[in-house]
Design an enzyme around this catalytic site. Structure first.
Site, short mmCIF file in Angstrom:
data_model
loop_
_atom_site.label_atom_id
_atom_site.label_comp_id
_atom_site.label_asym_id
_atom_site.label_seq_id
_atom_site.Cartn_x
_atom_site.Cartn_y
_atom_site.Cartn_z
CG HIS A 145 -0.25 0.33 2.49
ND1 HIS A 145 0.52 -0.60 3.13
CD2 HIS A 145 -0.18 1.46 3.22
CE1 HIS A 145 1.03 -0.04 4.22
NE2 HIS A 145 0.62 1.19 4.30
C1 UD1 Z 1 -2.30 5.59 5.92
C2 UD1 Z 1 -0.98 6.05 6.54
C3 UD1 Z 1 0.08 4.98 6.38
C4 UD1 Z 1 -0.40 3.66 6.92
C5 UD1 Z 1 -1.71 3.30 6.24
C6 UD1 Z 1 -2.25 1.99 6.73
C7 UD1 Z 1 -0.49 8.46 6.41
C8 UD1 Z 1 0.36 9.47 5.77
N1 UD1 Z 1 -0.47 7.25 5.88
O1 UD1 Z 1 -2.07 5.44 4.54
O2 UD1 Z 1 1.23 5.37 7.10
O3 UD1 Z 1 0.57 2.68 6.67
O4 UD1 Z 1 -2.65 4.34 6.51
O5 UD1 Z 1 -3.41 1.65 6.08
O6 UD1 Z 1 -1.15 8.77 7.38
N2 UD1 Z 1 -9.52 5.08 1.86
C9 UD1 Z 1 -10.68 4.35 1.89
N3 UD1 Z 1 -11.24 4.08 3.10
C10 UD1 Z 1 -10.71 4.50 4.27
C11 UD1 Z 1 -9.53 5.26 4.24
C12 UD1 Z 1 -8.95 5.53 3.03
O7 UD1 Z 1 -11.20 3.95 0.86
O8 UD1 Z 1 -11.28 4.20 5.33
C13 UD1 Z 1 -8.87 5.34 0.56
C14 UD1 Z 1 -9.12 6.74 0.07
O9 UD1 Z 1 -9.27 6.70 -1.31
C15 UD1 Z 1 -7.83 7.45 0.42
C16 UD1 Z 1 -6.79 6.35 0.29
O10 UD1 Z 1 -7.48 5.17 0.70
O11 UD1 Z 1 -7.60 8.54 -0.40
C17 UD1 Z 1 -5.58 6.56 1.16
O12 UD1 Z 1 -5.95 6.75 2.52
P1 UD1 Z 1 -5.02 7.65 3.51
O13 UD1 Z 1 -5.57 7.64 4.87
O14 UD1 Z 1 -4.77 8.96 2.86
O15 UD1 Z 1 -3.63 6.93 3.47
P2 UD1 Z 1 -3.26 5.38 3.51
O16 UD1 Z 1 -2.69 5.00 2.20
O17 UD1 Z 1 -4.40 4.56 4.04
#
Ligand code: UD1
Length: 379
Positions: free
Chosen positions: A221
């Site tokens: 991821h």
């Molecule tokens: C975040 C953390 C990362 C951690 C990871 C674990 C930061 C900078 N990154 O990354 O360190 O390893 O979590 O999972 O804080 N999304 C969903 N549902 C959700 C949340 C997110 O669909 O409940 C999708 C959205 O499209 C979003 C993307 O996932 O834009 C990324 O989510 P985000 O929280 O920005 O970062 P992660 O890649 O999850």
């Protein structure tokens, strides 16, 4: 009067770290502990299932920030956390890990002035005591958003609780006063030890259709691996070579799901088992039963170390070096040859006895509780 501590969690890797801390701090009459969920992760499969699996109490406060760019997400956390401090007037804020919720809430706290001063071993002050759990980790990779979050959070925290011996050395080299940081071990391993027996009864292997030690487990991821579609295609082509040797179980993170669709990669279902994100107990069972784990996660490097399962890390660096020196982890990077060489070498490594790093013994949250009790009773 009890000391009010706001404990913050926001994203999946935070939940297994906050669970044991809440458990011990809530048993301590000296503390009035509240849980704040920022809502950085909001999907049931990234959030709710962890609350259920780990028996984390319902959050007292939910900020519901949701997704967005780094700036948007961090800004929402900052904007929505400040009124919570105003309302709650806590003497301490505790954050874990390195996600945007960690730095967002730490930054607000470090500039916040309470209505009334209070005393502790740290002296009389009007700013809440800022506590960072899992401090000192450094990948030295400034392209990694979490590295920025770690460095900034550590620099504005009053008390730093460290899980990896390298973290102590990093903080010392950065000139942090010795009185500010403590080696306490790994709170995420507290959770693993407490949940292991229950997890081993999970039926996830039958559900997916794989056998004990008869598959490889893959997670991906990191933006550096999945956001660039050419890099993602190349990595999955290498993983497909592993899949020709044994089935690959691949629980897909939402970020990765979007990129897989964009890359138009088709993974042959006769050798690949793709699933939605998996809850804590089922994932622990899947990890413990895998022949090998291939991952770009931070926490999984630590979990495989304790479980004695070989781990191939698909990154050029790690902020958790003890998993290499005393665990089962190898850093393979993202190049085909290096990954396949590490994969071929598994048998040789399986013969090496895994040692559990010091203080990864299920008692880390208790150590933190004891230190905090000393800090606040000295008021
Ligand atoms: C975040 C953390 C990362 C951690 C990871 C674990 C930061 C900078 N990154 O990354 O360190 O390893 O979590 O999972 O804080 N999304 C969903 N549902 C959700 C949340 C997110 O669909 O409940 C999708 C959205 O499209 C979003 C993307 O996932 O834009 C990324 O989510 P985000 O929280 O920005 O970062 P992660 O890649 O999850």
């Amino acid at each position: 009067m009890s000391t009010k501590i706001l404990c913050v969690a926001g994203a999946r890797p935070n939940f297994m770290k906050i669970a044991p801390l809440l458990r011990v701090l809530r048993r301590n009459a000296a503390f009035d502990t509240k849980l704040v969920h920022t809502g950085q992760h909001y999907d049931a499969k990234l959030s709710k299932v962890f609350f259920e699996d780990l028996k984390i109490p319902r959050p007292d406060i939910e900020l519901e920030v949701g997704s967005g760019s780094h700036a948007q997400q961090t800004a929402e956390i900052i904007k929505r956390f400040e009124p919570v401090l105003q309302q709650e007037q806590p003497q301490a804020v505790l954050v874990v890990g390195d996600v945007n919720s960690t730095i967002g809430c730490a930054l607000v706290t470090s500039k916040f002035t309470l209505d009334k001063p209070f005393s502790s071993r740290l002296g009389e002050r009007r700013r809440p005591v800022m506590i960072h759990v899992e401090a000192g980790l450094r990948s030295f990779d400034w392209d990694m958003p979490e590295e920025i979050n770690r460095i900034l959070t550590d620099s504005i925290s009053d008390l730093l609780f460290v899980s990896d011996p390298a973290g102590m050395e990093n903080l010392r080299k950065e000139g942090v006063a010795e009185s500010r940081y403590f080696f306490v071990g790994n709170v995420m391993i507290d959770t693993l030890i407490a949940a292991k027996d229950q997890a081993m009864r999970s039926g996830i292997l039958e559900e997916i259709g794989v056998k004990e030690k008869g598959y490889a487990l893959l997670t991906l991821h990191r933006p550096s691996n999945v956001d660039d579609l050419d890099a993602l295609r190349a990595l999955l082509a290498t993983m497909d070579e592993v899949a020709r040797d044994q089935p690959v179980v691949f629980p897909v993170h939402p970020r990765t799901r979007t990129r897989l669709d964009a890359a138009g990669v088709a993974l042959d279902p006769s050798r690949w088992k793709l699933t939605d994100p998996i809850g804590y107990l089922d994932f622990l069972k899947l990890t413990a039963s895998a022949k090998v784990v291939l991952t770009d996660s931070g926490g999984i490097q630590e979990e495989t170390t304790v479980l004695g399962v070989p781990c191939i890390t698909l990154r050029e660096n790690t902020e958790r070096p003890v998993t290499i020196t005393e665990g089962t982890n190898v850093l393979a990077g993202t190049k085909r040859e290096a990954i396949l060489a590490a994969y071929r070498d598994l048998g040789a490594r399986a013969a090496l006895p895994a040692r559990t790093p010091r203080f990864w013994d299920g008692k880390s949250a208790e150590r933190i509780d004891e230190i905090l009790t000393g800090v606040f009773e000295g008021g």
